[in-house]
Motif scaffolding. Structure first.
Motif, mmCIF file in Angstrom:
data_model
loop_
_atom_site.group_PDB
_atom_site.id
_atom_site.type_symbol
_atom_site.label_atom_id
_atom_site.label_comp_id
_atom_site.label_asym_id
_atom_site.label_seq_id
_atom_site.Cartn_x
_atom_site.Cartn_y
_atom_site.Cartn_z
ATOM 1 N N ALA A 69 0.821 -1.175 -0.034
ATOM 2 C CA ALA A 69 -0.063 -0.029 0.036
ATOM 3 C C ALA A 69 0.655 1.167 0.069
ATOM 4 N N PHE A 70 2.345 0.920 0.123
ATOM 5 C CA PHE A 70 3.153 2.471 0.488
ATOM 6 C C PHE A 70 2.943 2.882 -1.058
ATOM 7 N N PHE A 71 2.777 4.533 -0.912
ATOM 8 C CA PHE A 71 2.671 5.156 -2.046
ATOM 9 C C PHE A 71 3.612 6.403 -1.726
ATOM 10 N N ASN A 72 4.443 6.707 -2.624
ATOM 11 C CA ASN A 72 5.199 7.942 -2.513
ATOM 12 C C ASN A 72 5.083 8.868 -3.672
ATOM 13 N N PRO A 73 4.265 9.952 -3.667
ATOM 14 C CA PRO A 73 4.231 10.645 -4.675
ATOM 15 C C PRO A 73 5.590 11.368 -5.416
#
Length: 78
Positions: A69-73
């Motif tokens: 689920a990790f999201f780094n824009p």
């Protein structure tokens, strides 16, 4: 020394005879994750968590879900 694939094959053979062995499902799931077989890993960990809710699988499943689920824009929009 066995390869990860060999260990998975042995666990799969064991699970054919013992499909409710939560420890074997957990071990196979963690090995599948190491080979980037995410669907198989999650499937095994879900099954292990259902069979042994007090075992290590629920925590591992939670960690793996957090990783996915990790999201780094900043990575996608520099």
């Amino acid at each position: 020394m066995k390869t990860i694939e060999q260990e998975i094959e042995e666990l799969t053979a064991h699970l054919r005879a013992n499909p409710t062995d939560a420890d074997a499902l957990y071990r196979r799931g963690t090995l599948c994750w190491r080979l980037d077989r995410r669907a198989a890993a999650l499937s095994d960990l879900h099954a292990a968590a259902k069979l042994a809710p007090d075992g290590p699988a629920p925590a591992a499943l939670s960690h793996l879900n957090s990783i996915m689920a990790f999201f780094n824009p900043d990575i996608y929009n520099p």
